[in-house]
Motif scaffolding. Structure first.
Motif, short mmCIF file in Angstrom:
data_model
loop_
_atom_site.label_atom_id
_atom_site.label_comp_id
_atom_site.label_asym_id
_atom_site.label_seq_id
_atom_site.Cartn_x
_atom_site.Cartn_y
_atom_site.Cartn_z
N ARG A 155 -8.61 -72.32 23.11
CA ARG A 155 -7.24 -71.90 23.43
C ARG A 155 -6.95 -70.52 22.83
O ARG A 155 -6.29 -69.69 23.47
N TYR A 156 -7.43 -70.26 21.65
CA TYR A 156 -7.25 -68.95 21.02
C TYR A 156 -7.97 -67.87 21.81
O TYR A 156 -7.41 -66.79 22.09
N VAL A 157 -9.22 -68.10 22.19
CA VAL A 157 -10.02 -67.11 22.92
C VAL A 157 -9.34 -66.75 24.24
O VAL A 157 -9.29 -65.57 24.62
N LEU A 158 -8.81 -67.72 24.93
CA LEU A 158 -8.13 -67.46 26.20
C LEU A 158 -6.86 -66.64 25.98
O LEU A 158 -6.50 -65.80 26.81
N ALA A 159 -6.18 -66.88 24.87
CA ALA A 159 -5.00 -66.08 24.55
C ALA A 159 -5.39 -64.64 24.25
O ALA A 159 -4.71 -63.70 24.66
N VAL A 160 -6.52 -64.44 23.55
CA VAL A 160 -7.02 -63.09 23.29
C VAL A 160 -7.34 -62.41 24.61
O VAL A 160 -7.01 -61.23 24.83
N PHE A 161 -8.01 -63.12 25.51
CA PHE A 161 -8.33 -62.57 26.84
C PHE A 161 -7.05 -62.15 27.57
O PHE A 161 -7.01 -61.08 28.20
N TYR A 162 -6.03 -62.96 27.49
CA TYR A 162 -4.76 -62.65 28.17
C TYR A 162 -4.16 -61.35 27.64
O TYR A 162 -3.80 -60.45 28.41
N TYR A 163 -4.05 -61.23 26.31
CA TYR A 163 -3.44 -60.03 25.73
C TYR A 163 -4.34 -58.81 25.88
O TYR A 163 -3.85 -57.68 26.05
N ALA A 164 -5.66 -58.98 25.83
CA ALA A 164 -6.59 -57.85 25.95
C ALA A 164 -6.61 -57.26 27.35
O ALA A 164 -6.94 -56.08 27.53
N THR A 165 -6.26 -58.07 28.35
CA THR A 165 -6.27 -57.59 29.74
C THR A 165 -4.86 -57.38 30.28
O THR A 165 -4.65 -57.40 31.50
N GLY A 166 -3.91 -57.14 29.39
CA GLY A 166 -2.53 -56.85 29.80
C GLY A 166 -1.88 -57.98 30.55
O GLY A 166 -1.24 -57.75 31.59
N GLY A 167 -2.03 -59.19 30.04
CA GLY A 167 -1.56 -60.37 30.76
C GLY A 167 -0.11 -60.33 31.21
O GLY A 167 0.22 -60.85 32.29
N ASP A 168 0.76 -59.71 30.43
CA ASP A 168 2.17 -59.66 30.82
C ASP A 168 2.39 -58.81 32.07
O ASP A 168 3.47 -58.87 32.69
N ASN A 169 1.38 -58.02 32.46
CA ASN A 169 1.48 -57.18 33.66
C ASN A 169 0.60 -57.69 34.80
O ASN A 169 0.41 -56.99 35.80
N TRP A 170 0.06 -58.88 34.67
CA TRP A 170 -0.72 -59.46 35.76
C TRP A 170 0.16 -59.60 37.01
O TRP A 170 1.38 -59.74 36.92
N LYS A 171 -0.50 -59.61 38.14
CA LYS A 171 0.23 -59.77 39.40
C LYS A 171 0.72 -61.20 39.57
O LYS A 171 1.84 -61.44 40.02
N TYR A 172 -0.14 -62.14 39.21
CA TYR A 172 0.20 -63.55 39.36
C TYR A 172 0.02 -64.31 38.04
O TYR A 172 -0.88 -64.02 37.27
N CYS A 173 0.84 -65.28 37.87
CA CYS A 173 0.65 -66.30 36.83
C CYS A 173 0.59 -65.74 35.41
O CYS A 173 -0.10 -66.29 34.55
N TYR A 174 1.31 -64.65 35.15
CA TYR A 174 1.50 -64.19 33.78
C TYR A 174 2.38 -65.20 33.06
O TYR A 174 2.95 -66.11 33.68
N ALA A 175 2.50 -65.07 31.75
CA ALA A 175 3.14 -66.12 30.94
C ALA A 175 4.55 -66.46 31.40
O ALA A 175 4.95 -67.63 31.37
N ALA A 176 5.32 -65.46 31.82
CA ALA A 176 6.71 -65.71 32.21
C ALA A 176 6.88 -66.00 33.69
O ALA A 176 8.01 -66.19 34.16
N ASP A 177 5.77 -66.05 34.42
CA ASP A 177 5.84 -66.30 35.87
C ASP A 177 6.13 -67.78 36.11
O ASP A 177 5.34 -68.65 35.76
N LYS A 178 7.27 -68.06 36.73
CA LYS A 178 7.67 -69.45 36.95
C LYS A 178 6.99 -70.07 38.17
O LYS A 178 6.93 -71.29 38.30
N VAL A 179 6.50 -69.22 39.08
CA VAL A 179 5.84 -69.71 40.29
C VAL A 179 4.42 -69.17 40.31
O VAL A 179 4.19 -67.98 40.51
#
Length: 280
Positions: A155-179
């Motif tokens: 779970r930690y490694v996946l969170a690192v991957f998310y932040y390292a690849t700009g997860g909050d700016n992903w096109k789909y399914c970023y952390a705050a994406d409700k759909v």
């Protein structure tokens, strides 16, 4: 007491009451006896006697009321005094636990988590508050769902991957994406990480990354070395994104890795020699 005449002689008849009333009645008995005379032919004396009797009766009534009210009032006051808490804390602690945990266990737990994760990312990675590792650590501190000893590192490694690849700016399914899409849930969701978008598992362990759709998912940044902790990874799909930097050689050390799709990115440098160890 009540007053009556018997053959010209006055006498007093007792009645049951409080001790205070009895004492008062005994005190006024001589006065009453002294006033009882034959006054049937003198209306003025009769009125004076009636007035005195009325005054005495009123006095007795007042005494009775005082005898009843005062003890009740004192008893109520004592009860309130006993129930009122003291202004100072007691020396002996109560048996009831506090409604919220103390800070010591929380601090200890955070320290324990960091120490475990330092074996994955190193101590220096957490010194930089802007690093993906530090952000993932902060998220782990707040994440208390679906995390066990078995999937803690994953779970930690996946969170690192998310932040390292700009997860909050992903096109789909970023952390705050409700759909989300593909019947998946957003990354860093409270659900099990195998349900997050792009992750595929076998027996609760990540074995495939799929972020390489025809339009990509706007992954930006560099791949973190922590991905080498996902030892069951078999397929990695990262095409059509904006990943930069050198391709990390640690991915090539994954013994079960058979397919890596990384075209259409902005990687620099050469393909690591470790990729020659892939089984596919």
């Amino acid at each position: 007491r009540s007053i009556g005449n018997d053959g010209g002689a006055a006498h007093l008849q007792d009645f049951r009451g409080t001790s205070a009333v009895a004492v008062f009645a005994e005190a006024i008995e001589p006065i009453i006896l002294a006033e009882v005379v034959d006054i049937s032919e003198d209306p003025h004396q009769m009125r004076r006697l009636y007035a005195k009797r009325f005054g005495l009766a009123l006095s007795v009534t007042v005494v009775i009321i005082i005898a009843i009210v005062v003890p009740v009032t004192l008893n109520a006051s004592n009860t309130m005094t006993q129930q009122q808490p003291s202004s100072f804390p007691s020396d002996i602690p109560t048996d009831t636990p506090t409604s919220s945990p103390s800070m010591a266990p929380t601090t200890f737990l955070k320290k324990s988590i960091r120490e475990k994760l330092e074996s994955v990312s190193g101590k220096e990675a957490f010194d930089d508050r802007a690093s993906a590792q530090f952000k993932a650590l902060q998220w782990i501190h707040k994440d208390n769902t679906n995390m066990t000893a078995n999937n803690f590192i994953q779970r930690y490694v996946l969170a690192v991957f998310y932040y390292a690849t700009g997860g909050d700016n992903w096109k789909y399914c970023y952390a705050a994406d409700k759909v989300c899409k593909n019947r998946k849930v957003s990354y860093l969701s409270s659900e099990n990480e195998c349900n997050w978008f792009g992750n595929y598992c076998e027996d609760g362990v990540i074995n495939e990354f799929n972020f390489g759709t025809s339009e990509g998912n706007n992954l930006q940044g560099t791949l973190p070395n922590e991905l080498s902790e996902l030892t069951n990874l078999n397929i990695v799909r990262l095409r059509h994104n904006k990943l930069t930097g050198p391709i990390i050689s640690s991915i090539g050390t994954l013994q079960k890795l058979s397919h890596v799709f990384i075209r259409e990115n902005q990687f620099t440098g050469h393909i690591p020699g470790s990729f020659g160890n892939m089984t596919g």
